[in-house]
Design a protein around this motif. Structure first.
Motif, PDB file in Angstrom:
ATOM      1  N   THR A 195       0.849  -1.189   0.000  1.00 25.41           N
ATOM      2  CA  THR A 195       0.000   0.000   0.000  1.00 25.41           C
ATOM      3  C   THR A 195       0.883   1.237   0.000  1.00 25.41           C
ATOM      4  N   VAL A 196       0.676   2.112  -0.971  1.00 27.59           N
ATOM      5  CA  VAL A 196       1.452   3.349  -1.030  1.00 27.59           C
ATOM      6  C   VAL A 196       0.784   4.397  -0.137  1.00 27.59           C
ATOM      7  N   LYS A 197       1.605   5.090   0.640  1.00 25.53           N
ATOM      8  CA  LYS A 197       1.105   6.129   1.534  1.00 25.53           C
ATOM      9  C   LYS A 197       1.400   7.515   0.991  1.00 25.53           C
ATOM     10  N   ARG A 198       2.592   7.687   0.422  1.00 26.53           N
ATOM     11  CA  ARG A 198       2.981   9.009  -0.061  1.00 26.53           C
ATOM     12  C   ARG A 198       4.032   8.870  -1.142  1.00 26.53           C
ATOM     13  N   SER A 199       3.976   9.780  -2.098  1.00 29.99           N
ATOM     14  CA  SER A 199       4.942   9.820  -3.180  1.00 29.99           C
ATOM     15  C   SER A 199       5.371  11.266  -3.385  1.00 29.99           C
ATOM     16  N   LEU A 200       6.665  11.513  -3.305  1.00 32.50           N
ATOM     17  CA  LEU A 200       7.225  12.841  -3.543  1.00 32.50           C
ATOM     18  C   LEU A 200       8.158  12.752  -4.742  1.00 32.50           C
ATOM     19  N   ILE A 201       7.950  13.625  -5.703  1.00 30.47           N
ATOM     20  CA  ILE A 201       8.729  13.583  -6.935  1.00 30.47           C
ATOM     21  C   ILE A 201       9.458  14.906  -7.099  1.00 30.47           C
ATOM     22  N   SER A 202      10.757  14.851  -7.405  1.00 31.33           N
ATOM     23  CA  SER A 202      11.529  16.078  -7.596  1.00 31.33           C
ATOM     24  C   SER A 202      11.042  16.805  -8.843  1.00 31.33           C
ATOM     25  N   GLN A 203      11.193  18.126  -8.835  1.00 33.63           N
ATOM     26  CA  GLN A 203      10.744  18.911  -9.986  1.00 33.63           C
ATOM     27  C   GLN A 203      11.507  18.559 -11.245  1.00 33.63           C
ATOM     28  N   ASP A 204      12.769  18.175 -11.103  1.00 29.63           N
ATOM     29  CA  ASP A 204      13.531  17.779 -12.289  1.00 29.63           C
ATOM     30  C   ASP A 204      13.209  16.348 -12.724  1.00 29.63           C
ATOM     31  N   ARG A 205      12.375  15.661 -11.941  1.00 23.70           N
ATOM     32  CA  ARG A 205      11.857  14.334 -12.262  1.00 23.70           C
ATOM     33  C   ARG A 205      12.962  13.274 -12.331  1.00 23.70           C
ATOM     34  N   CYS A 206      14.068  13.532 -11.632  1.00 27.23           N
ATOM     35  CA  CYS A 206      15.182  12.586 -11.594  1.00 27.23           C
ATOM     36  C   CYS A 206      15.215  11.797 -10.295  1.00 27.23           C
ATOM     37  N   SER A 207      14.339  12.151  -9.339  1.00 25.38           N
ATOM     38  CA  SER A 207      14.328  11.491  -8.035  1.00 25.38           C
ATOM     39  C   SER A 207      12.906  11.421  -7.499  1.00 25.38           C
ATOM     40  N   ALA A 208      12.696  10.454  -6.623  1.00 33.67           N
ATOM     41  CA  ALA A 208      11.400  10.330  -5.949  1.00 33.67           C
ATOM     42  C   ALA A 208      11.630   9.701  -4.579  1.00 33.67           C
ATOM     43  N   VAL A 209      10.725   9.999  -3.671  1.00 34.60           N
ATOM     44  CA  VAL A 209      10.708   9.376  -2.353  1.00 34.60           C
ATOM     45  C   VAL A 209       9.324   8.763  -2.185  1.00 34.60           C
ATOM     46  N   LEU A 210       9.284   7.486  -1.873  1.00 34.19           N
ATOM     47  CA  LEU A 210       8.020   6.781  -1.682  1.00 34.19           C
ATOM     48  C   LEU A 210       7.930   6.269  -0.259  1.00 34.19           C
ATOM     49  N   GLU A 211       6.768   6.424   0.334  1.00 34.80           N
ATOM     50  CA  GLU A 211       6.474   5.819   1.628  1.00 34.80           C
ATOM     51  C   GLU A 211       5.381   4.791   1.377  1.00 34.80           C
ATOM     52  N   PHE A 212       5.660   3.541   1.745  1.00 34.37           N
ATOM     53  CA  PHE A 212       4.676   2.486   1.510  1.00 34.37           C
ATOM     54  C   PHE A 212       4.831   1.400   2.554  1.00 34.37           C
ATOM     55  N   SER A 213       3.885   0.488   2.563  1.00 33.22           N
ATOM     56  CA  SER A 213       3.925  -0.615   3.518  1.00 33.22           C
ATOM     57  C   SER A 213       3.584  -1.910   2.798  1.00 33.22           C
ATOM     58  N   CYS A 214       3.915  -3.012   3.468  1.00 31.39           N
ATOM     59  CA  CYS A 214       3.546  -4.317   2.932  1.00 31.39           C
ATOM     60  C   CYS A 214       3.016  -5.180   4.062  1.00 31.39           C
ATOM     61  N   MET A 215       2.233  -6.159   3.677  1.00 31.50           N
ATOM     62  CA  MET A 215       1.762  -7.195   4.591  1.00 31.50           C
ATOM     63  C   MET A 215       2.153  -8.519   3.964  1.00 31.50           C
TER      64      MET A 215
END
Length: 154
Positions: free
Chosen positions: A83-103
């Protein structure tokens, strides 16, 4: 680097990391021909676990080594849902940070493997070039005990 939030639906569940990535990232960040997780990676991928299990894998270099590591993971862990909780994408679109969980659960002991992750991902030419996976190694250790994953060296 400025990050922008990508809208996500906290109730959306995924059966694979590749489908979670497709949902959480903008469509043009990954090559359209990359369907599986390995296809999303560059051949020279660097996959890191900054907080590994003691004596566990901390860094994997190259797609072949990552494929080996993932095959080991598949023998000891069963992931039921992500389950994805949050996705942050850099303006230059070269990086991202994802917060997610698994069961999931250990395939050998049946112990639960319910984990939260923060992943920092770098992209180059439509493929993932670096993937840093922040997670709680104590959860993995409790679920897996003395399994091969704890000592895996891809």
């Amino acid at each position: 680097m400025t990050m922008t939030a990508q809208g996500t639906d906290n109730e959306t569940r995924f059966s694979s990391l590749s489908s979670l990535l497709r949902h959480a990232l903008d469509d043009d960040m990954l090559s359209p021909d990359a369907e599986t997780l390995l296809e999303m990676m560059r051949d020279d991928i660097v996959f890191e676990f900054p907080f590994p299990i003691p004596n566990g894998t901390q860094r994997i270099e190259g797609k072949t080594a990552l494929a080996t590591y993932l095959s080991i993971v598949g023998t000891v862990l069963s992931i039921d849902v992500l389950t994805v909780k949050r996705s942050l994408i850099s303006q230059d679109r070269c990086s991202a940070v994802l917060e997610f969980s698994c069961m999931g659960a250990s395939k050998t002991s049946g112990a639960r493997y319910d984990q939260d992750y923060v992943s920092v991902i770098d992209f180059l030419d439509g493929r993932i070039s670096c993937y840093r996976d922040y997670w709680n190694p104590l959860i993995a250790q409790a679920a897996l005990g003395d399994s091969a994953l704890l000592k895996a060296r891809a």
